[in-house]
Design a protein around this motif. Structure first.
Motif, PDB file in Angstrom:
ATOM      1  N   ILE A   7       0.843  -1.196   0.000  1.00 34.58           N
ATOM      2  CA  ILE A   7       0.000   0.000   0.000  1.00 34.58           C
ATOM      3  C   ILE A   7       0.875   1.241   0.000  1.00 34.58           C
ATOM      4  N   LEU A   8       1.950   1.236   0.777  1.00 32.58           N
ATOM      5  CA  LEU A   8       2.865   2.375   0.791  1.00 32.58           C
ATOM      6  C   LEU A   8       3.512   2.561  -0.573  1.00 32.58           C
ATOM      7  N   LEU A  12       3.352   5.811  -3.069  1.00 34.25           N
ATOM      8  CA  LEU A  12       4.543   6.510  -3.561  1.00 34.25           C
ATOM      9  C   LEU A  12       4.596   6.542  -5.089  1.00 34.25           C
ATOM     10  N   GLN A  13       4.016   5.529  -5.726  1.00 32.65           N
ATOM     11  CA  GLN A  13       4.045   5.456  -7.178  1.00 32.65           C
ATOM     12  C   GLN A  13       2.886   6.203  -7.836  1.00 32.65           C
ATOM     13  N   ALA A  14       1.922   6.640  -7.035  1.00 32.11           N
ATOM     14  CA  ALA A  14       0.750   7.310  -7.600  1.00 32.11           C
ATOM     15  C   ALA A  14       1.118   8.692  -8.121  1.00 32.11           C
ATOM     16  N   GLY A 148      -6.737   8.317 -11.646  1.00 32.84           N
ATOM     17  CA  GLY A 148      -5.657   7.341 -11.786  1.00 32.84           C
ATOM     18  C   GLY A 148      -5.911   6.355 -12.915  1.00 32.84           C
ATOM     19  N   ILE A 149      -7.151   5.866 -13.040  1.00 36.06           N
ATOM     20  CA  ILE A 149      -7.471   4.929 -14.118  1.00 36.06           C
ATOM     21  C   ILE A 149      -7.368   5.622 -15.477  1.00 36.06           C
ATOM     22  N   MET A 150      -7.782   6.871 -15.554  1.00 37.30           N
ATOM     23  CA  MET A 150      -7.684   7.617 -16.804  1.00 37.30           C
ATOM     24  C   MET A 150      -6.233   7.746 -17.240  1.00 37.30           C
ATOM     25  N   ASN A 151      -5.358   8.064 -16.289  1.00 30.72           N
ATOM     26  CA  ASN A 151      -3.937   8.165 -16.635  1.00 30.72           C
ATOM     27  C   ASN A 151      -3.373   6.827 -17.083  1.00 30.72           C
ATOM     28  N   SER A 152      -3.837   5.739 -16.457  1.00 30.47           N
ATOM     29  CA  SER A 152      -3.347   4.411 -16.839  1.00 30.47           C
ATOM     30  C   SER A 152      -3.743   4.072 -18.268  1.00 30.47           C
ATOM     31  N   PRO A 169      -0.762  -1.886 -12.080  1.00 23.03           N
ATOM     32  CA  PRO A 169      -0.268  -1.033 -10.994  1.00 23.03           C
ATOM     33  C   PRO A 169      -1.002   0.299 -10.915  1.00 23.03           C
ATOM     34  N   GLY A 170      -1.242   0.926 -12.057  1.00 23.23           N
ATOM     35  CA  GLY A 170      -1.937   2.209 -12.059  1.00 23.23           C
ATOM     36  C   GLY A 170      -3.359   2.094 -11.548  1.00 23.23           C
TER      37      GLY A 170
END
Length: 227
Positions: A7-8, A12-14, A148-152, A169-170
């Motif tokens: 989760i961390l 951090l990757q978001a 986030g899903i849109m960016n993925s 991951p995204g």
């Protein structure tokens, strides 16, 4: 332990916007839990004070003596503030030669209504914030998820060969925002409903005392006038 690390890592990757959404939701959750503990203690204290005062009031204690005892305190809250406001106004109006039993009771009742309104406002402190957190947190989390899903999918469109491993991951990062929204909203809604019910019960008890106390003062005022 691995779940916490994952989760961390997802946080951090978001993207920056999704991180901001998660931090806002985390702040909502921390603030809400602090208010939950504070309101629980305040309402429990008000309930205990109500029971203790009613036991003393209906135990045959002289009203003037009880008023002197309560009014001598620096901080008067709860049902004691209604009693002090009512008895103080009663004593003031009783000294007036123009006052009738009806006018005395009406004035006393108005004074206690003002005190009741103040006490209810105090008991409802933080409840609007809990209601707001409970209603908007899922939508804030959903906004982070959609972003986030849109960016993925935008990133997926830029490659020739798309695989699930590329978007997983995204999407997982984005779904964490929805989970955090629910994590903030569910306790807030439960606490709001519970505390609102508690405040309503206290308000009803205060209202019942106010009516009974007004009746006592009315009988006392009428007896003094006849005498």
């Amino acid at each position: 332990m691995s779940a916490e690390i994952s989760i961390l890592d997802l946080f951090l990757q978001a993207s920056l916007l999704v991180k901001c959404v998660m931090l806002v939701l985390l702040g909502f959750s921390v603030a809400c839990w602090a208010m939950i503990f504070q309101r629980r203690n305040a309402l429990n204290s008000a309930q205990q004070q109500l029971k203790a005062f009613e036991d003393k009031f209906w135990g045959g204690t002289d009203l003037s003596k009880l008023y002197s005892e309560v009014s001598a305190r620096q901080h008067i809250t709860g049902i004691e503030s209604l009693f002090v406001a009512g008895f103080k106004e009663f004593a003031r109006l009783r000294k007036s030669s123009l006052s009738t039993p009806e006018s005395i009771v009406d004035g006393t009742h108005r004074a206690m209504r003002v005190a009741l309104s103040r006490e209810v406002d105090s008991l409802e402190t933080s409840l609007p914030f809990m209601a707001t957190v409970g209603s908007i947190s899922p939508y804030i989390g959903l906004f982070g998820t959609v972003w986030g899903i849109m960016n993925s999918f935008i990133a997926l469109g830029a490659v020739k060969q798309a695989t699930l491993a590329m978007v997983a991951p995204g999407i997982a990062e984005a779904l964490v925002a929805t989970a955090m929204g629910l994590f903030a909203a569910i306790p807030a809604v439960m606490a709001y409903n519970r505390f609102s019910h508690h405040v309503e019960r206290l308000e009803n008890s205060y209202g019942n005392f106010m009516e009974e106390f007004s009746s006592i003062l009315q009988r006392q005022s009428a007896a003094e006038q006849k005498a």
